[in-house]
Design an enzyme around this catalytic site. Structure first.
Site: not given
Ligand code: MTE
Ligand code: HPA
Ligand code: MOS
Length: 774
Positions: A215, A246, A250, A328, A360, A458, A527, A730
């Protein structure tokens, strides 16, 4: 999906048109996914001579390495070389927030599964065989597996953090009711379908290209440079897509990419390193288990006047992202409620588990579970339903969060009241009551779960992104951003933005891989902010290009720029189609030597946070929603089903309704799993017992709710969200918390004497015991 309110006929007709466009947008990856053509790291056509790596990891959770003998492994036919910390030319250090994590153990091990060496061989099979030949002797040291033990021994990652508002101590004295208690929520395994992995290829002049399932491409690039002791420009990281992240990728995609790069650096050969499922489960961190204590004080009319909580986060053996996740937890400790007097403290406790990591919700769910538990406890003691307490404490416009941000455009009550009326809560509750009266061996339980989740990293400096947009001279478009596609559909959203701005079909748009040479110095895709940050940058770049193109058109057609619009691949003058097509306009722009490439940078405005005061305005906006969850428990067996989950969710103005609905459903299933069936188990020696899919159960098609309905809340959206379409990744996970309390209510219907416990997950075994406990 149905809209909550229907407007007048014309409006609803227009809406129907725009909705059908939004709904017709499919995740652009769905075609290749279904055909099995999507490319993951393990699908890359590898170069001839590629070596394969397998990680040798610690067979003990804590101890001193007395001796390791690699000789038998090294002698195995096909083994090329075994790398240890001694082969690191730069720093043996991969810690992100705090430099406290080694790539390879030196003379001590701190968790079961800690990498010690990388075996590189002609095939993965040979490397695996070699691993079994390594002899190691470890002098064992005391093992800490729980946060409480760590606290008792003073074993912490960093200093505690505390948020406070008002004066809770004083306020408790004025409360009609005060309750104290403890809660536990367990960890959670990410179980992305694609396990961790990377592929490193040496380039000219000592440069290395790494394809990583990460990620955070920049984190991978930076860490490889640090470990190899080379400049960042020598390292190129490329990501096509992830088979799920998920949060688990990261930070924790990094070590494997670094190891592959290290071996490639020494051997000047391509090296592939993919963890198999067992290795991945054992070596990587999970959601943080939390042991928490709360004190809640209420007035006679059920207003929460004061709330205190102490969160013990089981961080594992190194910081990883724990400090940010802990923070958080504090941000979301009061969930969707306004509490005038708050004091919350979080301690990141250092234990001998694999470093726990982002998952997540990022600590938010752990915080919310505690206040929901406190409310359930108070309700049960006072003799009211949780719903009555929840309802009178919902957040209002201009309420202050404990971190100082003033709540704006609050939709807590709106989603709550909408859920109650749209889904006819009264009749749902009546059904439960009647069912429970009529049945003695099956009982139903119902719970409401409101959510409020802050959108932004954050850590304010992380809230930025860039986009690089090319319009090619045939009118097709290529877009690079920092966004990593992991199934959440962000690439489709980027496409939609460009398609909207230029009025060209999505077939003309390509989303390029995420690559550090095209978009540099990026934050991870996390995030829930990826679409907001990268989408806004994409929008900016596209708009600048559009301006240039329109200027060329105005000169060419001899009309003023205000009269020009692009529509369906033609230039329109005052809403009338001209002869000038999109493609012709693009080539004319090229002939005029006007740039058809643009790079844009977006940084979220307005947000700030002062850690010395623990006050500020860290979130661009909040996402709101309310879920009603109903369950049926088989009181003979302790097994249960979720009859329905009915949600009113604040999408803002969803730009991709199908994708966003998928996010809500997926997050809900993950939240339900965390609260009900996913049980991580380590033994006292720190060995993972739930180390396979036979011992770790996630929701499958049979255990997800039989009926899920999601109604979009009709709102204006938020200007800080991309095209007013709020972040969705999330927040819906936390609807799953309601499942725990729905189960409790069903148990109470069967066994009124049951003393509530707040110890998640509520597995069928625990349900069964609770049903018969006196
Ligand atoms: N959805 C799918 N299908 N696969 C994933 O790995 N990760 C989740 C969420 N939805 C994820 C997912 C998490 S932890 C986050 S932070 C967000 O997607 C990240 O993507 P976004 O910032 O585009 O929402
Ligand atoms: N969310 C997800 N990932 C992060 C954050 C947060 O607020 N801060 C640093 N990494
Ligand atoms: Mo989502 S836990 O911020 O990758």
């Amino acid at each position: 999906m149905h809209k909550q309110k229907s407007n007048n006929t014309l409006d609803s007709k227009l809406e129907a048109v725009s909705m059908s466009i939004k709904q017709s947008i499919k995740n652009m990856d769905s075609f290749t996914h279904v055909r099995g053509e999507s490319v993951y790291v393990d699908d890359i056509n590898i170069k001839q001579g590629t070596f394969h790596g397998v990680v040798f990891d610690s067979p003990k959770a804590h101890g001193k390495i007395k001796y390791i003998d690699y000789s038998k492994a090294e002698a195995l036919e096909g083994v090329e070389r075994i790398f240890t910390y001694k082969d690191i030319p730069g720093a043996n250090q991969i810690g992100g927030i705090i430099p406290d994590e080694l790539l390879f153990a030196e003379d001590e091990v701190h968790f079961w599964g800690m990498p010690i060496a990388l075996i590189v061989a002609k095939s993965e099979f040979i490397a695996r065989k070699a691993r079994a030949l390594i002899e190691i002797d470890i002098e064992e040291l005391p093992v800490i597996t729980t946060a409480k033990e760590a606290k008792a021994k003073g074993s912490f990652i960093n200093a505690p953090r505390s948020f406070s508002l008002g004066n809770s101590e004083k306020a408790f004295a004025a409360c009609a009711y005060v309750f104290e208690g403890e809660t536990f929520s367990n960890g959670q395994e990410h179980l992305y379908i694609e396990t961790q992995g990377a592929y490193a290829e040496p380039q000219e002049n000592g440069n290395i290209k790494i394809t990583s399932s990460t990620q955070g491409p920049t984190a991978v690039q930076k860490t490889i440079a640090q470990v190899l002791g080379v400049a960042m420009h020598k390292i190129e990281v490329d990501v096509t897509r992830l088979g799920g992240g998920f949060g688990g990728k990261e930070d924790q995609a990094t070590p494997w990419a670094v190891m592959a790069a290290l071996a490639s650096y020494h051997l000047n050969q391509s090296v592939k390193l993919i963890l198999n499922r067992h290795d991945d489960l054992r070596m990587t961190g999970k959601r943080h288990p939390y042991e928490s204590s709360y004190k809640i004080g209420l007035s006679k009319d059920l207003k929460i006047l004061a709330y205190e909580a102490e969160f013990l986060q089981n961080s594992g053996a190194a910081a990883d992202l724990s400090p940010a996740i802990a923070e958080r937890t504090l941000f979301h400790a009061t969930n969707s409620y306004y509490v005038p007097n708050v004091k919350t403290t979080v301690l990141s406790c250092k234990t001998n588990l694999p470093p726990n990591t982002a998952f997540r919700g990022f600590g938010g769910p752990q915080g919310m579970f505690v206040i929901e538990s406190a409310i359930a406890r108070a309700a049960s003691e006072i003799g009211v339903s949780s719903r009555q307490i929840q309802e009178v404490n919902l957040l209002d416009e201009n309420d202050t969060f404990s971190y100082g941000q003033i709540a704006k455009k609050v939709e807590s009550k709106n989603t709550w009241d909408s859920a109650k009326s749209i889904f006819n809560l009264e009749s749902l509750e009546r059904n439960v009551k009647e069912f429970n009266k009529a049945n003695s061996t099956f009982k139903k339980g119902l719970a409401l779960m409101p959510i409020t989740f802050g959108i932004s990293f954050t850590n304010t400096p992380m809230n930025h992104a860039r986009a690089l947009v090319h319009v090619y001279l045939d009118g097709s478009i290529g877009i690079s951003t920092a966004a990593v596609e992991m199934g959440q559909g962000v690439n489709t959203k980027m496409m939609q933005i460009a398609s909207d701005v230029f009025s060209v079909p999505i077939e003309k748009i390509k989303i390029e891989t995420t690559n550090t040479t095209r978009v540099a110095n990026t934050s991870p895709s996390a995030a829930s902010s990826t679409a907001d940050l990268n989408g806004k940058a994409t929008l900016m770049a596209c708009n600048t290009l559009l301006e240039r193109l329109v200027k060329v058109a105005s000169e060419d057609l001899n009309v003023s720029v205000e009269d020009i619009k692009l529509k369906a691949e033609f230039v329109y003058i005052n809403e009338k189609k001209s002869e000038l097509s999109w493609t012709d306009l693009v080539s004319k722009t090229m002939l005029k030597r006007v740039a058809l490439t643009e790079n844009a940078h977006y940084a979220t405005p307005e947000i700030h946070f002062d850690k010395t005061k623990e006050k500020g305005h860290p979130f661009a906006y909040h996402v709101y929603g309310t879920a009603i969850i109903t369950t049926t428990v088989d009181c003979t067996r302790g097994t249960y089903e979720f009859d329905s989950v009915k949600i009113v969710h604040d999408y803002g103005k969803s730009m991709s309704e199908g994708i966003d609905l998928g996010q809500v459903e997926g997050a809900l299933a993950q939240g339900l799993g965390w609260m009900t069936m996913e049980e991580i188990a380590y033994n006292n020696e720190g060995r993972l017992l739930s180390n396979a899919l036979s011992t770790y159960k996630i929701p499958d098609i049979f255990s997800v709710p039989k009926y899920v309905e999601v109604i979009p809340l009709e709102t204006d959206g938020d200007a800080m969200a991309i095209l007013k379409s709020k972040a969705v990744g999330e927040p819906p996970l936390m609807y799953g918390i309601g499942a725990y309390f729905a189960l409790q209510n069903a148990i109470k219907a069967f066994n009124p004497e049951h003393q509530l416990k707040f110890h998640a997950p509520m597995t069928p075994e625990k349900v069964l015991m609770s049903l018969y406990e006196k």
